[in-house]
Enzyme design. Structure first.
Site, mmCIF file in Angstrom:
data_model
loop_
_atom_site.group_PDB
_atom_site.id
_atom_site.type_symbol
_atom_site.label_atom_id
_atom_site.label_comp_id
_atom_site.label_asym_id
_atom_site.label_seq_id
_atom_site.Cartn_x
_atom_site.Cartn_y
_atom_site.Cartn_z
ATOM 1 N N PRO A 20 0.802 -1.228 0.000
ATOM 2 C CA PRO A 20 0.000 0.000 0.000
ATOM 3 C C PRO A 20 0.834 1.276 0.000
ATOM 4 O O PRO A 20 1.843 1.377 0.717
ATOM 5 C CB PRO A 20 -0.824 -0.125 1.288
ATOM 6 C CG PRO A 20 -0.966 -1.591 1.487
ATOM 7 C CD PRO A 20 0.349 -2.172 1.032
ATOM 8 N N CYS A 21 0.379 2.263 -0.785
ATOM 9 C CA CYS A 21 1.135 3.504 -0.930
ATOM 10 C C CYS A 21 0.738 4.616 0.032
ATOM 11 O O CYS A 21 1.534 5.544 0.226
ATOM 12 C CB CYS A 21 1.041 4.013 -2.363
ATOM 13 S SG CYS A 21 -0.647 4.428 -2.892
ATOM 14 N N PRO A 22 -0.475 4.613 0.646
ATOM 15 C CA PRO A 22 -0.835 5.750 1.508
ATOM 16 C C PRO A 22 0.189 6.128 2.578
ATOM 17 O O PRO A 22 0.329 7.333 2.868
ATOM 18 C CB PRO A 22 -2.161 5.293 2.132
ATOM 19 C CG PRO A 22 -2.774 4.424 1.090
ATOM 20 C CD PRO A 22 -1.610 3.672 0.502
#
Length: 319
Positions: free
Chosen positions: A73-75
Site C-alpha cells: 500500500p502507498c498511503p
C-alpha cells in the site's frame, strides 16, 4: 530454472500480468479486496488467489521460490496523505520482509509511490535494504516512469529489486524504450469514437500529450475521479473532464470535454483490452488507478529473469 512466484497485495493484477509476460508463473497471489480477487479469478482462473490479509499469510510452503513480488500500500508514503510511514497501520513492508525470511526467494520485487524517495523516509529505505542484506540479498531502489515503457501516462513509481549475490551481479535495470509513448489522443481515439462521436478527431489533436498519474483513491475518500485538483487541471488541458468516470463513450452529437470510461482508464494504465475488471464503476476504477502498469512490471521482470537464468548456468571449468 523454474520461475515460479508469489505476489502480495496483488490488486487487479497489473504487476502479476506484467511478470507473467516476463516469464514468471504465479503459484500464489494474496489480495484482501473482494472485487480485485474476482478480477484476478475471472482473468486467470488457474491462478491460486488467496483472499485475505497478508498479516495472516505464511510463505513457508514456498521456500526457495524464484520471486516474491508485491505492490504494498502507498498511503503511508504518498504526498496525498500524511506520510506517516512506519507509523501508518497500512505499512506492509515489514510483512514483506517477514515473507522473504520465510520463503527465501531468489529475487524480491516491491513497488510503491515516488513519495517513498522523500528525505523523510531515508532511514526507512535504508533499514529495508539492511534487513534484506541480513537475509542475503543485494537490494536497490530505483525510480521508474511508466511513460519510458510505452505507457501513455507519466506515473513515476519506486521499485525495489533484491537478489542474492550471484544473481545480483547479472542484474541491470531496464532501459527506457527509444520511441516515445503514444499520446492520450493516440491511445484512446478508437475508444472515444466507438459510439460514433463526430468530435473524436478534433479531440485527439488536443489530447496530444501523455496523461498525468491516475489516482485510484481509497475506500475512505471519494468516488471515481481523476485525482486532486492539479491532476484534473492537467487532464483538462488534454481535453478530458477529470471530475468522474463515464459509463460509455461520447454519443455521436456529444459537445464538450469527454470523460474517460473504465476501459479507457485501463488502457491509460497499460492494461490490455481483454483484461476485465469486476465490481461496479467505482470499484473497477479504483483497481485500475491503484495498479502497477503491466509494461513496467514486465520490463523489470525480464531483467530479473535474465539475472536469475545467468546465475543458474553452470560455470565452465578450466582444462
Amino acid at each position: 530454472m523454474s520461475l515460479n512466484s508469489i505476489e502480495i497485495c496483488a490488486g487487479a493484477g497489473g504487476q502479476a500480468l506484467g511478470l507473467e509476460q516476463a516469464g514468471f508463473d504465479h503459484v500464489s497471489l494474496v489480495e484482501m479486496e473482494p472485487p480485485a480477487c474476482q478480477t484476478l479469478r475471472f482473468n486467470r482462473p488457474q491462478w491460486n488467489v488467496v483472499e485475505g490479509d497478508v498479516h495472516h499469510y505464511s510463505a513457508d510452503a514456498w521456500r526457495g521460490i524464484a520471486l516474491l513480488a508485491g505492490g504494498v500500500p502507498c498511503p503511508p508514503f504518498s504526498k496525498a496523505g500524511k506520510q506517516l510511514g512506519v507509523d501508518d497501520e497500512r505499512d506492509l513492508f515489514p510483512q514483506a520482509i517477514r515473507l522473504v525470511s520465510e520463503c527465501r526467494p531468489a529475487a524480491v520485487m516491491l513497488e510503491n509511490v515516488r513519495g517513498l524517495l522523500d528525505p523523510v523516509f531515508t532511514t526507512y529505505r535504508e533499514k529495508i535494504i539492511q534487513d534484506l542484506h541480513k537475509l542475503g540479498y543485494c537490494a536497490e531502489w530505483r525510480l521508474l516512469n511508466a511513460s519510458d515503457f510505452g505507457v501513455p501516462q507519466l506515473r513515476p513509481r519506486v521499485v525495489l529489486v533484491g537478489l542474492k549475490k550471484e544473481a545480483s551481479a547479472h542484474f541491470q535495470w531496464p532501459e527506457a524504450l527509444p520511441e516515445r509513448p503514444p499520446t492520450v489522443g493516440e491511445a484512446l481515439r478508437d475508444l472515444m469514437q466507438a459510439d460514433g462521436w463526430a468530435g473524436a478527431q478534433a479531440w485527439q489533436a488536443q489530447a496530444n500529450g501523455i496523461g498525468p498519474t491516475l489516482v485510484g483513491g481509497s475506500k475512505k475518500h471519494g468516488g471515481p475521479d481523476l485525482g486532486p485538483t492539479r491532476s484534473k487541471k492537467a487532464w483538462g488541458l488534454l481535453g478530458v473532464d477529470g471530475m468522474g468516470i463515464a459509463n460509455a463513450p461520447p454519443a455521436p452529437d456529444f459537445v464538450g470535454m469527454p470523460r474517460l470510461t473504465v476501459r479507457m482508464a485501463a488502457r491509460i494504465q497499460g492494461f490490455p483490452d481483454h483484461w476485465e475488471f469486476s465490481g461496479k464503476k467505482t470499484a473497477a476504477y479504483r483497481q485500475i488507478g491503484n495498479a502497477f502498469p503491466p509494461p513496467v512490471a514486465c520490463a523489470v521482470g525480464e531483467q530479473i529473469r535474465l539475472a536469475l537464468n545467468a546465475a543458474a548456468k553452470p560455470k565452465l571449468k578450466r582444462a
